[in-house]
Motif scaffolding. Structure first.
Motif, PDB file in Angstrom:
ATOM      1  N   SER A 256       1.510  36.111  -7.426  1.00 11.39           N
ATOM      2  CA  SER A 256       0.354  36.194  -8.517  1.00 11.39           C
ATOM      3  C   SER A 256       0.673  35.724  -9.811  1.00 11.39           C
ATOM      4  N   GLU A 257      -0.013  35.213 -10.571  1.00 10.74           N
ATOM      5  CA  GLU A 257       0.243  34.724 -12.051  1.00 10.74           C
ATOM      6  C   GLU A 257       0.004  35.660 -12.965  1.00 10.74           C
ATOM      7  N   TYR A 258       0.244  35.106 -14.136  1.00  6.56           N
ATOM      8  CA  TYR A 258       0.062  35.577 -15.450  1.00  6.56           C
ATOM      9  C   TYR A 258       0.420  37.091 -15.633  1.00  6.56           C
ATOM     10  N   GLY A 259       1.182  37.576 -14.770  1.00  8.93           N
ATOM     11  CA  GLY A 259       1.556  39.090 -15.012  1.00  8.93           C
ATOM     12  C   GLY A 259       0.644  40.066 -14.314  1.00  8.93           C
ATOM     13  N   ILE A 260      -0.032  39.753 -13.498  1.00  6.72           N
ATOM     14  CA  ILE A 260      -1.217  40.460 -12.930  1.00  6.72           C
ATOM     15  C   ILE A 260      -0.608  41.770 -12.582  1.00  6.72           C
ATOM     16  N   MET A 261       0.254  41.583 -11.807  1.00  8.12           N
ATOM     17  CA  MET A 261       0.919  42.893 -11.124  1.00  8.12           C
ATOM     18  C   MET A 261       1.146  43.889 -12.281  1.00  8.12           C
ATOM     19  N   ARG A 262       1.911  43.486 -13.213  1.00  5.60           N
ATOM     20  CA  ARG A 262       1.918  44.544 -14.254  1.00  5.60           C
ATOM     21  C   ARG A 262       0.621  45.118 -14.672  1.00  5.60           C
TER      22      ARG A 262
END
Length: 124
Positions: free
Chosen positions: A74-80
């Motif tokens: 995933s990109e852009y820190g989506i997980m956070r």
């Protein structure tokens, strides 16, 4: 590698509109107001069947489409953001939801349509 595959596809199947696929893989710029709108629309809760997975899949499709469509990171820190919005304690819980949401989106037509509908409503 991707350029070579693309070139071969265009050569052998010129009727395929590659630009549609390019657009599908382009993420939106991360906008927390959109994230909040999506969260408010879905209202994810452990008590609401598949709502957390629906939110997770919609987030991925909006802000990291390669993660859900091509099983990439995933990109852009989506997980956070998923972890924070769902109130998860550990990163592993968010990773598990991404994994399950990705699989559901791939195999379940009804779930896929729900996600696509949510994404379309948020994009407008």
């Amino acid at each position: 590698m991707d350029k070579m595959v693309l070139k071969l596809v265009l050569k052998n199947n010129p009727e395929i509109d590659v630009e549609v696929y390019r657009q599908a893989l382009m993420p939106m710029t991360l906008d927390l107001s959109i994230v909040d709108g999506l969260f408010n629309e879905i209202e994810p809760s452990p008590k609401k069947h598949n709502s957390e997975l629906l939110f997770t899949a919609a987030m991925l499709l909006l802000f990291s489409p390669r993660a859900i469509l091509l099983s990439e990171k995933s990109e852009y820190g989506i997980m956070r953001i998923i972890k924070e919005k769902l109130g998860l304690k550990q990163h592993q819980y968010a990773s598990y939801r991404v994994k399950v949401a990705r699989e559901l989106y791939e195999v379940d037509k009804v779930f896929r349509q729900l996600v696509n509908d949510c994404v379309e409503r948020v994009r407008i």
